[in-house]
Design an enzyme around this catalytic site. Structure first.
Site, PDB file in Angstrom:
ATOM      1  N   PHE A   1       0.694  -1.082  -0.096  1.00  0.00           N
ATOM      2  CA  PHE A   1      -0.034   0.112  -0.048  1.00  0.00           C
ATOM      3  C   PHE A   1       0.808   1.278  -0.054  1.00  0.00           C
ATOM      4  CE2 PHE A   1      -0.470   2.741   3.723  1.00  0.00           C
ATOM      5  CZ  PHE A   1       0.263   2.132   4.677  1.00  0.00           C
ATOM      6  N   LYS A   2       2.199   1.040   0.268  1.00  0.00           N
ATOM      7  CA  LYS A   2       2.914   2.219   0.163  1.00  0.00           C
ATOM      8  C   LYS A   2       3.208   2.932  -1.124  1.00  0.00           C
ATOM      9  CE  LYS A   2       4.590   1.480   4.632  1.00  0.00           C
ATOM     10  NZ  LYS A   2       3.815   0.362   5.079  1.00  0.00           N
ATOM     11  N   ASP A   3       2.678   2.419  -2.156  1.00  0.00           N
ATOM     12  CA  ASP A   3       2.744   2.591  -3.556  1.00  0.00           C
ATOM     13  C   ASP A   3       1.581   3.657  -3.557  1.00  0.00           C
ATOM     14  OD1 ASP A   3       4.766   1.136  -4.731  1.00  0.00           O
ATOM     15  OD2 ASP A   3       3.542  -0.385  -4.956  1.00  0.00           O
TER      16      ASP A   3
END
Ligand SMILES: *Cc1c(COP(=O)(O)O)cnc(C)c1O
Length: 497
Positions: A113-115
């Site tokens: 989810f860091k993207d």
């Protein structure tokens, strides 16, 4: 036009700076985190939002909080971030399984989810540098528990005017996570393992950030630091978007009526993702319960239960390494808000945390946490939940998402709450292949993670993402490992100063 949002430190005076300046700085000079002076309400109705694409939703949210960016600048950042780097046009699809809606936040370039935020941060940062006539090269310093590092590297690699240095716990990430980072290309990238855990990495990075002598020296050499961690407000704001978007999706699909409350469950480490949900709530998304899911490092569970935050405990390595954290940085922002936006109160608690490793909030502050529910899942529960969902609903999740799903199951049992619920699905199962295969009783110590990925693919029919195939035989470019006391010299050595 709504009122301009200005940012100040959670610990300092109200000396306010603009959004672009807060993004450039990352961390405030006093060690505090930048917070908005007010949180604007969405201008469009939830019904109107339900008709918007992800990119359009992003603009609706981000224009309200990043008020010194022009419409043209924001739309440029958004369209370059949320494009074919994601393997689905929806960017963040919602999948129903096992009585909940999984908000899949792992369809970007590095499959976590860091993207969602790190695809756009480099654009926000370079735009900010231009707006503020910054001449220095910007050095992004990042501590990672495994996923932020790769997402930040992918975002900043070859971005002119920037360098990026990532510190990760040498013995605390999954083999795929490590392979993703150490094979990173780009002349401006640097990846360093440290002999320590994530908290050591994060504390070391914060120390480098807040050293005024070092900042002066860096400036004399034409460099300045910024951060790609969720301490940077430029990480948090883009994360608010998908909570707004998921509400719109539920509405559009007729799962809820306009104004109905939903619950969100967030597998939590540094408290960034769930804080973004809290801000989405403040902006007008009707969120009834913020369910904060921890693994065995359950410092947040204890905090919500007792009002005392106590990091004095053993650090446990789990199968959800991105949540192996005892000092959740972004909790500081929540503390500041529930203390009535008081930097004095916040600074006092943070000093206690630094000095004694703990602090206890007042009953009045606890009163404001009524919408939060803390839960945790053991390793056994995490594995069992992966197997149950796969066997009963043919839906495959990773270990972090499973912590959230397991906590949600316990929450439902305990409360009987039937509110429609969104679970933040934070990583592809292929990022933690070995643990997922172990959960399905298909693990094999004699096989490497790539061989296991092939088997998981055959078993589940879920395609192996490019992010995994592309690193399989890639050259290892980063081999440096340092003691946690050597981080500053490692930075200087990479910069050649
Ligand atoms: C970073 C991460 C988390 C924790 O998110 P925070 O914002 O740090 O609370 C959970 N799951 C995965 C897969 C992550 O990469």
């Amino acid at each position: 036009m709504s009122k301009e949002v200005l940012y100040s430190s959670t610990r300092g005076d109200k000396g306010c700076i603009k959004a672009s300046q807060a993004i450039l700085r990352g961390l405030a000079p006093d060690g505090g985190l930048y917070v908005p002076d007010h949180i604007p309400h969405l201008e469009k109705t939830l019904g109107e939002i339900s008709g918007l694409s992800y990119q359009e939703t992003a603009y609706e949210v981000m224009k309200l909080l990043l008020t010194d960016y022009t419409e043209e600048e924001l739309k440029y950042c958004i369209s370059h971030a949320y494009d074919s780097k994601f393997d689905t046009e929806e960017i963040a699809p919602l999948s129903e399984a096992g009585g909940a809606y999984f908000l899949e936040l792992y369809h970007g370039a590095t499959i976590a989810f860091k993207d969602m935020a790190l695809s756009i941060l480099p654009y926000l940062m370079t735009t900010a540098a231009k707006k503020n006539s910054i001449q220095n090269e910007i050095v992004i310093l990042t501590a990672t528990s495994g996923d932020t590092g790769k997402a930040a590297l992918a975002g900043f690699a070859e971005v002119p005017g920037t360098r990026i240095i990532v510190f990760y716990p040498k013995h605390g990430v999954s083999p795929i996570q490590e392979q993703q980072m150490v094979t990173q290309k780009g002349q401006n990238t640097c990846v360093i393992g440290i002999e320590g855990n994530f908290d050591d990495a994060q504390t070391g990075v914060k120390k480098i950030f807040t050293d005024p002598e070092l900042a002066k020296y860096m400036d004399s050499k034409g460099f300045q630091f910024s951060s790609a961690n969720s301490i940077n407000i430029g990480r948090l704001v883009p994360q608010i978007v998908y909570y707004v978007y998921s509400y719109g999706k539920l509405l559009k699909e007729g799962r809820i009526a306009e104004g109905d409350p939903i619950n969100v469950v967030v597998p939590t480490g540094n408290f960034g993702n769930i804080l973004a949900a809290y801000y989405a709530g403040k902006m007008g998304v009707p969120i009834a319960k913020f369910i904060c899911a921890s693994n065995s490092n359950k410092v947040l569970f204890d905090f919500f239960k007792t009002g005392e935050y106590d990091r004095n405990r053993e650090f446990v390595l789990t199968s959800s390494p991105s949540m192996d954290i005892l000092i959740s940085s972004n909790l500081e922002r929540l503390i500041y808000h529930i203390a009535g936006d008081s930097s004095e109160t916040d600074a006092k608690y943070m000093k206690e945390l630094a000095d004694n490793g703990k602090y206890e909030i007042t009953p009045a502050m606890r009163e404001q946490l009524k919408n939060f529910y803390g839960g945790y899942a053991t390793e056994e529960e995490t594995y069992k939940t992966i197997a149950d969902l796969f066997n009963n609903a043919s839906y495959l999740i990773d270990t972090h998402t499973s912590v959230a799903a397991a906590v949600y199951n316990k929450y439902k049992e305990e409360t009987g709450d039937k509110t429609v619920t969104v679970i933040a699905s934070t990583a592809s199962p292929y990022k933690f292949t070995r643990s997922v295969m172990n959960a399905l009783s298909k693990g094999d110590d004699n096989k490497d993670d790539f061989a296991l990925a092939d088997e998981l693919c055959a078993l589940s029919g879920v395609a192996i993402p490019d992010a995994v195939t592309s690193i399989r035989n890639a050259e290892i470019r980063h081999k440096t490992v340092v003691e946690k006391t050597e981080m500053e010299s490692a930075v200087k050595s990479f910069l050649g100063i």
